[in-house]
Design a protein around this motif. Structure first.
Motif, PDB file in Angstrom:
ATOM      1  N   SER A 346       0.835  -1.192   0.000  1.00  0.00           N
ATOM      2  CA  SER A 346       0.000   0.000   0.000  1.00  0.00           C
ATOM      3  C   SER A 346       0.878   1.254   0.000  1.00  0.00           C
ATOM      4  O   SER A 346       2.023   1.231   0.450  1.00  0.00           O
ATOM      5  CB  SER A 346      -0.923  -0.004   1.220  1.00  0.00           C
ATOM      6  OG  SER A 346      -0.180   0.219   2.399  1.00  0.00           O
ATOM      7  N   LEU A 347       0.312   2.350  -0.484  1.00  0.00           N
ATOM      8  CA  LEU A 347       1.075   3.592  -0.572  1.00  0.00           C
ATOM      9  C   LEU A 347       1.454   4.095   0.822  1.00  0.00           C
ATOM     10  O   LEU A 347       2.551   4.624   1.023  1.00  0.00           O
ATOM     11  CB  LEU A 347       0.252   4.641  -1.319  1.00  0.00           C
ATOM     12  CG  LEU A 347       1.012   5.898  -1.774  1.00  0.00           C
ATOM     13  CD1 LEU A 347       2.125   5.523  -2.728  1.00  0.00           C
ATOM     14  CD2 LEU A 347       0.048   6.886  -2.433  1.00  0.00           C
ATOM     15  N   VAL A 348       0.575   3.890   1.795  1.00  0.00           N
ATOM     16  CA  VAL A 348       0.858   4.332   3.166  1.00  0.00           C
ATOM     17  C   VAL A 348       2.025   3.541   3.748  1.00  0.00           C
ATOM     18  O   VAL A 348       2.938   4.099   4.371  1.00  0.00           O
ATOM     19  CB  VAL A 348      -0.392   4.200   4.052  1.00  0.00           C
ATOM     20  CG1 VAL A 348      -0.054   4.512   5.513  1.00  0.00           C
ATOM     21  CG2 VAL A 348      -1.493   5.128   3.558  1.00  0.00           C
ATOM     22  N   ASP A 349       2.012   2.202   3.536  1.00  0.00           N
ATOM     23  CA  ASP A 349       3.116   1.381   4.044  1.00  0.00           C
ATOM     24  C   ASP A 349       4.434   1.751   3.363  1.00  0.00           C
ATOM     25  O   ASP A 349       5.494   1.797   4.012  1.00  0.00           O
ATOM     26  CB  ASP A 349       2.813  -0.103   3.812  1.00  0.00           C
ATOM     27  CG  ASP A 349       1.789  -0.641   4.796  1.00  0.00           C
ATOM     28  OD1 ASP A 349       1.525   0.042   5.805  1.00  0.00           O
ATOM     29  OD2 ASP A 349       1.247  -1.740   4.559  1.00  0.00           O
ATOM     30  N   ALA A 350       4.382   1.999   2.053  1.00  0.00           N
ATOM     31  CA  ALA A 350       5.599   2.394   1.341  1.00  0.00           C
ATOM     32  C   ALA A 350       6.110   3.740   1.844  1.00  0.00           C
ATOM     33  O   ALA A 350       7.322   3.947   1.983  1.00  0.00           O
ATOM     34  CB  ALA A 350       5.326   2.464  -0.158  1.00  0.00           C
ATOM     35  N   TYR A 351       5.190   4.645   2.143  1.00  0.00           N
ATOM     36  CA  TYR A 351       5.579   5.955   2.678  1.00  0.00           C
ATOM     37  C   TYR A 351       6.301   5.803   4.011  1.00  0.00           C
ATOM     38  O   TYR A 351       7.388   6.366   4.220  1.00  0.00           O
ATOM     39  CB  TYR A 351       4.333   6.821   2.840  1.00  0.00           C
ATOM     40  CG  TYR A 351       4.510   8.003   3.755  1.00  0.00           C
ATOM     41  CD1 TYR A 351       5.177   9.152   3.348  1.00  0.00           C
ATOM     42  CD2 TYR A 351       3.988   7.968   5.056  1.00  0.00           C
ATOM     43  CE1 TYR A 351       5.342  10.227   4.197  1.00  0.00           C
ATOM     44  CE2 TYR A 351       4.143   9.043   5.913  1.00  0.00           C
ATOM     45  CZ  TYR A 351       4.812  10.172   5.487  1.00  0.00           C
ATOM     46  OH  TYR A 351       4.975  11.232   6.334  1.00  0.00           O
ATOM     47  N   PHE A 352       5.726   5.033   4.914  1.00  0.00           N
ATOM     48  CA  PHE A 352       6.357   4.861   6.222  1.00  0.00           C
ATOM     49  C   PHE A 352       7.659   4.075   6.117  1.00  0.00           C
ATOM     50  O   PHE A 352       8.615   4.343   6.854  1.00  0.00           O
ATOM     51  CB  PHE A 352       5.396   4.184   7.194  1.00  0.00           C
ATOM     52  CG  PHE A 352       4.404   5.117   7.812  1.00  0.00           C
ATOM     53  CD1 PHE A 352       4.830   6.170   8.604  1.00  0.00           C
ATOM     54  CD2 PHE A 352       3.046   4.964   7.588  1.00  0.00           C
ATOM     55  CE1 PHE A 352       3.920   7.054   9.170  1.00  0.00           C
ATOM     56  CE2 PHE A 352       2.129   5.834   8.153  1.00  0.00           C
ATOM     57  CZ  PHE A 352       2.567   6.887   8.943  1.00  0.00           C
ATOM     58  N   ALA A 353       7.714   3.121   5.200  1.00  0.00           N
ATOM     59  CA  ALA A 353       8.967   2.383   5.012  1.00  0.00           C
ATOM     60  C   ALA A 353      10.069   3.314   4.542  1.00  0.00           C
ATOM     61  O   ALA A 353      11.206   3.264   5.031  1.00  0.00           O
ATOM     62  CB  ALA A 353       8.759   1.252   4.000  1.00  0.00           C
ATOM     63  N   GLY A 354       9.745   4.189   3.583  1.00  0.00           N
ATOM     64  CA  GLY A 354      10.751   5.122   3.088  1.00  0.00           C
ATOM     65  C   GLY A 354      11.156   6.160   4.112  1.00  0.00           C
ATOM     66  O   GLY A 354      12.342   6.418   4.325  1.00  0.00           O
ATOM     67  N   MET A 355      10.168   6.740   4.782  1.00  0.00           N
ATOM     68  CA  MET A 355      10.472   7.803   5.750  1.00  0.00           C
ATOM     69  C   MET A 355      11.190   7.252   6.984  1.00  0.00           C
ATOM     70  O   MET A 355      12.142   7.844   7.487  1.00  0.00           O
ATOM     71  CB  MET A 355       9.182   8.506   6.188  1.00  0.00           C
ATOM     72  CG  MET A 355       8.519   9.330   5.100  1.00  0.00           C
ATOM     73  SD  MET A 355       9.586  10.653   4.445  1.00  0.00           S
ATOM     74  CE  MET A 355      10.150   9.903   2.912  1.00  0.00           C
ATOM     75  N   MET A 356      10.741   6.115   7.500  1.00  0.00           N
ATOM     76  CA  MET A 356      11.397   5.542   8.679  1.00  0.00           C
ATOM     77  C   MET A 356      12.786   5.010   8.325  1.00  0.00           C
ATOM     78  O   MET A 356      13.700   5.046   9.148  1.00  0.00           O
ATOM     79  CB  MET A 356      10.545   4.424   9.271  1.00  0.00           C
ATOM     80  CG  MET A 356       9.216   4.892   9.865  1.00  0.00           C
ATOM     81  SD  MET A 356       9.386   6.160  11.163  1.00  0.00           S
ATOM     82  CE  MET A 356       9.020   7.658  10.234  1.00  0.00           C
ATOM     83  N   GLY A 357      12.947   4.538   7.090  1.00  0.00           N
ATOM     84  CA  GLY A 357      14.278   4.129   6.656  1.00  0.00           C
ATOM     85  C   GLY A 357      15.229   5.312   6.598  1.00  0.00           C
ATOM     86  O   GLY A 357      16.373   5.233   7.032  1.00  0.00           O
ATOM     87  N   LEU A 358      14.729   6.442   6.080  1.00  0.00           N
ATOM     88  CA  LEU A 358      15.545   7.645   6.006  1.00  0.00           C
ATOM     89  C   LEU A 358      15.891   8.170   7.400  1.00  0.00           C
ATOM     90  O   LEU A 358      17.048   8.475   7.706  1.00  0.00           O
ATOM     91  CB  LEU A 358      14.806   8.713   5.208  1.00  0.00           C
ATOM     92  CG  LEU A 358      15.458  10.095   5.137  1.00  0.00           C
ATOM     93  CD1 LEU A 358      16.835  10.010   4.500  1.00  0.00           C
ATOM     94  CD2 LEU A 358      14.566  11.070   4.381  1.00  0.00           C
ATOM     95  N   LEU A 359      14.884   8.248   8.266  1.00  0.00           N
ATOM     96  CA  LEU A 359      15.131   8.737   9.623  1.00  0.00           C
ATOM     97  C   LEU A 359      16.001   7.759  10.416  1.00  0.00           C
ATOM     98  O   LEU A 359      16.769   8.168  11.290  1.00  0.00           O
ATOM     99  CB  LEU A 359      13.803   8.967  10.348  1.00  0.00           C
ATOM    100  CG  LEU A 359      12.971  10.150   9.847  1.00  0.00           C
ATOM    101  CD1 LEU A 359      11.639  10.226  10.576  1.00  0.00           C
ATOM    102  CD2 LEU A 359      13.724  11.456  10.016  1.00  0.00           C
ATOM    103  N   GLY A 360      15.880   6.469  10.100  1.00  0.00           N
ATOM    104  CA  GLY A 360      16.736   5.492  10.764  1.00  0.00           C
ATOM    105  C   GLY A 360      18.204   5.728  10.456  1.00  0.00           C
ATOM    106  O   GLY A 360      19.070   5.600  11.331  1.00  0.00           O
ATOM    107  N   VAL A 361      18.497   6.083   9.209  1.00  0.00           N
ATOM    108  CA  VAL A 361      19.882   6.411   8.850  1.00  0.00           C
ATOM    109  C   VAL A 361      20.317   7.697   9.540  1.00  0.00           C
ATOM    110  O   VAL A 361      21.443   7.807  10.037  1.00  0.00           O
ATOM    111  CB  VAL A 361      20.026   6.546   7.322  1.00  0.00           C
ATOM    112  CG1 VAL A 361      21.452   6.914   6.954  1.00  0.00           C
ATOM    113  CG2 VAL A 361      19.644   5.254   6.634  1.00  0.00           C
ATOM    114  N   ILE A 362      19.421   8.676   9.598  1.00  0.00           N
ATOM    115  CA  ILE A 362      19.762   9.937  10.261  1.00  0.00           C
ATOM    116  C   ILE A 362      20.074   9.703  11.736  1.00  0.00           C
ATOM    117  O   ILE A 362      20.978  10.334  12.301  1.00  0.00           O
ATOM    118  CB  ILE A 362      18.618  10.947  10.081  1.00  0.00           C
ATOM    119  CG1 ILE A 362      18.514  11.352   8.610  1.00  0.00           C
ATOM    120  CG2 ILE A 362      18.819  12.169  10.952  1.00  0.00           C
ATOM    121  CD1 ILE A 362      17.360  12.273   8.292  1.00  0.00           C
TER     122      ILE A 362
END
Length: 542
Positions: A346-362
């Protein structure tokens, strides 16, 4: 004029010291904003798509508080909404670190006293730092304007956008010049500058959140708190919209006033001291300070609290707009962009996967920041005194490693909880949201352990460039790992980042194989660092 004697020589010295760091900052920020502009232009390539996105940004209070509304419905206006505030924060950080490095840090390390024994004016060091900051912001302004014009954007809006970035940077250079006069330590001056930056961001966010939407439905007139923030002043230029030039005067006048204040404060203090008296410590130390772990925890707790507060705010913002994802990314290209970051589903799951992945690196930035202090503790900190007791080298290194990992877990937990609670509040399913997003963020610990191992190996085997190597690894993970697919980089290059081997949670399921492999790599790197540290000589006062 005698108070400015040798300003030119100190300016050349500062440029010599920053010959690597400063170009990386300026070119990196220019490339970042240009990439945001390119992404926006490709994602919203029709007038209807741009109009819809601008209206959503103006209607959603959380979105406009975080990034600011668009000043119009063109590609340039959407670029300003998406990237101006975030880039201004990074430009402010560049200026805070630059000015502290060439003022308060020199006093703390004794360089200022040594230089002052020669024919150097009282205000020469401060003037040199501000000249270098001015040159850096001027270069950033020119490069940003040229890059945006080269991408086909209107020249007027491009120049105003660039001036907004450079002007906000100068404002924070002036703020840091003042904070450097107030405290006795570089860490304190940086912390005060960061506190002002955080307050500026929140004031600007409040102004946009409580502002009035224009009749067009695409832009917002901010409320009064935005006018108390240098970032808000930069935003009021409204590039690519109903452009306003006069707020530039606010930025430059503020810069001049902070310089005047910094100079006035500097003549009322001695070299190495600050206007604010240092806080006295407790008469008796806590029992926890008797162990290396307790000492390291005490040294790191202020940084940890700052990171927890920051990621909690970011997590709440990203979670709060979770129910607006399908509207924000309604076009086919924008939806494809989100799935490139976060995987299928789903688009919502993909959004959270991308954003949390980015913030996880940060969040790995906290890990690196905690571990690079090993080097400063060795050269000018407590390491020599600590090792003179019954504390062994492996125990000291282990204390830092455990504190860094524990702190990372705390920051990731704060990120997952804040995001989950915010999304649960808007979606109506609190339990599932908190559970899924907390698992998503905590899974980022596995690749972060590899970054931890790398930093420990660099410190143990190559101590002199250890800090540069650690931050380089963080930069590689951030740029290649998170944006490799968007930049169409080869798979072999993308796989260099440990974060690329983790499934895209919550869009995909977590498997044990990648986690075990990442932990094993981290253990090997940490063991190499431990072995190297035990065998090499200490490099004190280098």
């Amino acid at each position: 004029m005698r108070t400015l004697t040798a300003t030119g020589a100190l300016t050349r010295l500062a440029l010599r010291r920053d010959r690597v760091k400063l170009p990386i900052w300026v070119l990196g920020l220019t490339a970042l904003f240009a990439s945001i502009a390119d992404s926006i232009s490709s994602l919203y390539d029709t007038p209807a798509a741009r109009l819809e996105n601008a209206q959503i940004r103006a209607e959603n209070v959380v979105t406009r508080a975080f990034t600011g509304p668009a000043p119009g419905e063109s590609s340039g206006a959407l670029t300003v909404s998406e990237g101006l505030v975030f880039t201004c924060v990074l430009v402010a950080l560049m200026n805070i670190l630059l000015v502290v490095r060439h003022t308060r840090q020199n006093e703390e390390l004794g360089r200022a006293e040594l230089i002052g024994s020669a024919a150097v004016g009282r205000h020469a060091a401060l003037s040199a730092a501000l000249i270098v900051a001015t040159l850096a912001n001027l270069l950033l302004t020119v490069l940003t304007a040229v890059s945006l014009i080269g991408m086909g954007m209107p020249a007027g809006g491009s120049v105003l956008t660039a001036v907004a970035l450079g002007g906000s940077g100068l404002a924070f250079a002036g703020i840091t010049a003042v904070t450097a006069q107030l405290t006795e330590s570089a860490r304190g001056a940086t912390g005060l500058g960061g506190l002002v930056l955080g307050a500026s961001f929140l004031l600007r966010a409040a102004g946009d959140a409580f502002g009035d939407t224009d009749p067009s439905g695409t832009s917002v007139t901010p409320a009064w708190p935005s006018w108390l923030s240098p970032i808000g002043w930069a935003q009021q230029l409204r590039p690519f919209g109903e452009s306003e030039v006069w707020p530039v005067a606010l930025l430059f006048v503020f810069f001049a006033l902070t310089i005047w204040l910094a100079v006035g404060l500097s003549v009322h203090r001695d070299v190495g001291t600050g206007m604010m008296p240092p806080r006295r410590g407790a008469v008796r130390a806590q029992r926890s300070m008797l162990s290396p772990f307790g000492l390291v925890w005490r040294l790191q707790r202020g940084v940890l609290l700052g990171w927890v507060a920051a990621v909690a705010v970011f997590g709440a913002v990203f979670g709060g707009i979770g129910d607006q994802v399908e509207d924000l990314f309604s076009s086919e290209k924008s939806a494809e962009f989100v799935r490139d970051l976060g995987g299928d589903g789903s688009l919502v799951d993909a959004y959270f996967a991308g954003m949390m992945g980015l913030l996880g690196v940060i969040v790995a930035g906290y890990t690196v920041q905690a571990l690079v202090r090993l080097r400063s503790d060795e050269t000018s900190g407590p390491l020599e005194a600590v090792l003179a007791t019954a504390v062994s080298r492996p125990r000291w290194l282990a204390a830092y490693a455990v504190n860094a990992v524990l702190g990372t877990v705390i920051v990731l937990t704060a990120l997952g909880l804040s995001t989950g609670v915010a999304y649960g509040a808007v979606s109506g399913d609190m339990g599932t949201a908190v559970s899924d997003l907390l698992q998503t963020t905590l899974a980022q610990l596995a690749p972060t352990l590899v970054v931890t191992g790398w930093a420990l190996a660099a410190f143990g085997l190559l101590p002199r460039p250890a800090a540069a190597l650690s931050w380089a690894a963080f930069a590689v993970c951030l740029v290649i790992g998170q944006f490799g697919a968007l930049l169409d980089l080869p798979d072999a290059l993308v796989d260099v980042s440990p974060y690329s081997h983790l499934p895209n949670l919550p869009a995909e399921s977590l498997t044990a194989g990648p986690v075990i492999a990442l932990v094993a790599v981290a253990a090997v790197l940490a063991a190499a660092g431990m072995t190297g540290f035990r065998r090499r000589s200490l490099t004190l006062n280098s």
